[in-house]
Enzyme design. Structure first.
Site, mmCIF file in Angstrom:
data_model
loop_
_atom_site.group_PDB
_atom_site.id
_atom_site.type_symbol
_atom_site.label_atom_id
_atom_site.label_comp_id
_atom_site.label_asym_id
_atom_site.label_seq_id
_atom_site.Cartn_x
_atom_site.Cartn_y
_atom_site.Cartn_z
ATOM 1 N N SER A 9 116.048 55.738 -3.587
ATOM 2 C CA SER A 9 115.180 55.422 -4.707
ATOM 3 C C SER A 9 114.840 56.701 -5.456
ATOM 4 O O SER A 9 114.774 57.790 -4.869
ATOM 5 C CB SER A 9 113.888 54.782 -4.197
ATOM 6 N N CYS A 59 107.694 51.967 -12.955
ATOM 7 C CA CYS A 59 106.813 52.689 -12.032
ATOM 8 C C CYS A 59 106.573 54.129 -12.490
ATOM 9 O O CYS A 59 107.462 54.776 -13.032
ATOM 10 C CB CYS A 59 107.384 52.647 -10.628
ATOM 11 N N ASP A 119 113.886 46.771 -8.026
ATOM 12 C CA ASP A 119 114.297 47.499 -6.828
ATOM 13 C C ASP A 119 113.184 47.578 -5.791
ATOM 14 O O ASP A 119 113.441 47.541 -4.586
ATOM 15 C CB ASP A 119 114.747 48.914 -7.209
ATOM 16 N N ASP A 121 115.563 50.168 -13.464
ATOM 17 C CA ASP A 121 116.693 50.784 -12.797
ATOM 18 C C ASP A 121 118.096 50.451 -13.311
ATOM 19 O O ASP A 121 118.666 51.184 -14.099
ATOM 20 C CB ASP A 121 116.576 50.453 -11.309
ATOM 21 N N LYS A 122 118.700 49.338 -12.877
ATOM 22 C CA LYS A 122 120.105 49.062 -13.212
ATOM 23 C C LYS A 122 120.269 48.462 -14.591
ATOM 24 O O LYS A 122 121.356 48.458 -15.154
ATOM 25 C CB LYS A 122 120.742 48.102 -12.196
#
Length: 554
Positions: free
Chosen positions: A468, A191, A78, A120-121
């Site tokens: 985000s 992150c 992302d 993320d996804k």
């Protein structure tokens, strides 16, 4: 065993021949065949090291008497996809990941799956597949990145995004920005703050589909490799006990996950992903449940981006199990659901304890009395909107602002960076929802620019898109219905007044209903931005953000 469908009996001699062409021995084929779903690639920092995690998983499987068989999935970073057309593909990739795992596990009937995501996804996509397939499965992530260090102070990716806004405002030099860029992300891992990836890895642990430690053990730690080996071994136990994902992830487990979500102050993207995962188990998580759980759950951890601490700090303080132990003191959790350990939630948290009350606050001394996320309703968002209230400055919790209307994220970001947005404005970004974007882009560039220009206590941003997990400030997303389907956000005009009242869960467009009706009658749908390829198909099938942006079944 399920894998007997492709390996047992004289009729499967051709199938066994193909396995033997790859070097599998008959002894290996006689054991349970475990699919190892590895999303390693060379474009995501959180995934660059997943081959090492997969090796640990496979070692654990072999030690426990199974045969690991690895296959891959796609993944989008992302951060690298941010603020250009590639971000439209990020959320949309979740469905492809779930579908690809389903395809592989149905075409090749494995006895179970070990799922290895990190960002993320990819995490929710794999969890959606696990619940859809409902064969024994366990998730083990690659772990969080350590914080970087600049002049002795901890920094992360969000520091760089915010420094960009500061640079545009003339407050940061090009040399300072470059120094930060070079050290903000010191190595592999998701992150370093409580952004979307780490939020989902922590919630996978809270649901019970991942082992204790999954959410917080650092990526570079040997403990992360040991956890991978433990997950590989544990999957054989889940097969033996016939414990499937839907046995673990029932309504009580999802309520536990939302409670942990509120205590942590997770990413607003959990409001998209947790309902989508539950949907695969046949469970409807209404948005009102987020508010009711938030109302009773104190906010115990102040992690980046809303606070000063990082995932490595949370891990050293006792991790997710310690948070759950603290929450259990007020009977805020269901302790009886079974988990991937083969034990109940209550049994798992028995030995846990808070090792640093400055990182994990007590129930009696929370950062906030209510949880980190709130769902707002009003005439501009009749189906709801989502805000990370724990990351909002007190001055912005209740505010009436002047609308500055933009038809895309890029236009809004340019205006903010150019200094066109002033104190008292609310930036309205529309036609960025699941259908209108398409793909519901994350808005880290404009939100970070607002913070970087020193406007975090004076400017709000609302959108039918999303943010985000690294976003802080009065950033209100997922406004539903979205503009592309004629939602009320499509009717906002420049200079309209908008009331934001987070404590009372309200967001209102202060325009007379008769005026809104005239605008509604004059409104016409826009031509879709993308008319061919995967995103065009996605846009035709995707549902509202208030429903988790899942695809229609028909």
């Amino acid at each position: 065993m399920r894998s007997d469908l492709m390996k047992k009996g004289v009729e499967k001699a051709p199938h066994r021949s193909l396995f033997k062409a790859m070097g599998y021995t008959q002894s290996e084929l006689d054991r349970p065949l475990i699919g190892v779903v590895n999303s390693a690639n060379e474009i995501i920092p959180g995934h660059i090291h997943l081959d090492k995690i997969a090796e640990g998983v496979k070692a654990g499987i072999r030690q426990a008497g199974g045969t690991p068989i690895e296959f891959s999935t796609i993944g989008v970073c992302d951060g690298i996809a941010m603020n250009h057309p590639g971000m439209r593909y990020s959320l949309a990739s979740r469905e492809l990941i779930a579908d690809s795992v389903e395809i592989m596990a149905m075409a090749h009937p494995f006895d179970s799956l070990v799922l290895i995501p990190n960002c993320d996804k990819i995490i929710p996509g794999m969890l959606m597949a696990a619940l859809r397939l409902n064969i024994p499965a366990i998730l083990v992530s690659g772990g969080p990145m350590l914080a970087g260090r600049l002049d002795g102070k901890p920094v992360d990716l969000i520091s760089v995004f915010e420094a960009l806004g500061s640079f545009k405002a003339g407050k940061t030099s090009a040399d300072e920005l470059e120094r930060l860029e070079d050290c903000a992300c010191p190595g592999c891992g998701s992150c370093a703050g409580m952004f979307t990836a780490n939020s989902m890895n922590c919630l996978a642990e809270a649901i019970g589909l991942a082992l204790p430690g999954n959410g917080t053990i650092p990526a570079i730690s040997a403990a992360r490799v040991r956890l991978a080996k433990q997950a590989g071994g544990r999957i054989l136990d889940l097969i033996a006990k016939d414990i499937k994902p839907r046995d673990i992830a029932g309504p009580k487990s999802f309520e536990n996950a939302l409670t942990v979500d509120m205590a942590l102050g997770c990413s607003t993207n959990t409001v998209l992903h947790v309902p989508a995962i539950a949907h695969e188990a046949g469970i409807d998580l209404d948005l009102d449940l987020f508010n009711s759980i938030s109302a009773r759950t104190p906010h115990l951890c102040s992690l980046r981006p809303g606070g000063p601490h990082f995932l490595e700090d949370l891990n050293a303080a006792g991790g997710i199990q310690a948070i759950m132990k603290e929450l259990s003191r007020r009977d805020l959790l269901h302790l009886d659901p079974i988990t991937a350990t083969g034990k109940t939630v209550g049994e798992n948290i028995g030995p846990a304890r808070v090792l640093n009350p400055e990182i994990i606050h007590t129930l009696e001394n929370p950062y906030h009395k209510q949880g980190g996320i709130a769902v707002l309703y009003g005439n501009i968002a009749p189906e709801g909107a989502v805000v990370k209230q724990s990351a909002v400055a007190p001055e912005m919790l209740s505010r009436t602002c002047n609308a500055r209307v933009f038809e895309s994220e890029a236009d809004a970001a340019d205006a903010i960076l150019a200094g066109a947005i002033k104190a008292g404005d609310v930036v309205v970004i529309r036609f960025e929802g699941p259908k209108g974007g398409p793909g519901m882009q994350e808005m880290l560039t404009p939100t970070a620019a607002i913070i970087g220009r020193g406007l975090g206590r004076d400017v709000a941003l609302i959108t039918d898109g999303r943010f985000s997990g690294g976003t802080q400030g009065a950033a209100i997303g997922h406004i539903s219905p979205e503009a592309a389907v004629g939602g009320p956000i499509a009717l906002v005009e420049e200079g309209d007044r908008i009331l934001i009242d987070i404590p009372n869960k309200k967001i209102e467009l202060l325009v007379d209903e008769a005026v809104l009706e005239k605008r509604r009658q004059a409104w016409k749908p826009r031509e879709p931005r993308i008319k061919t390829g995967y995103l065009a198909r996605y846009a035709s099938l995707v549902t509202s953000g208030s429903k988790g942006a899942v695809l229609r079944d028909k």
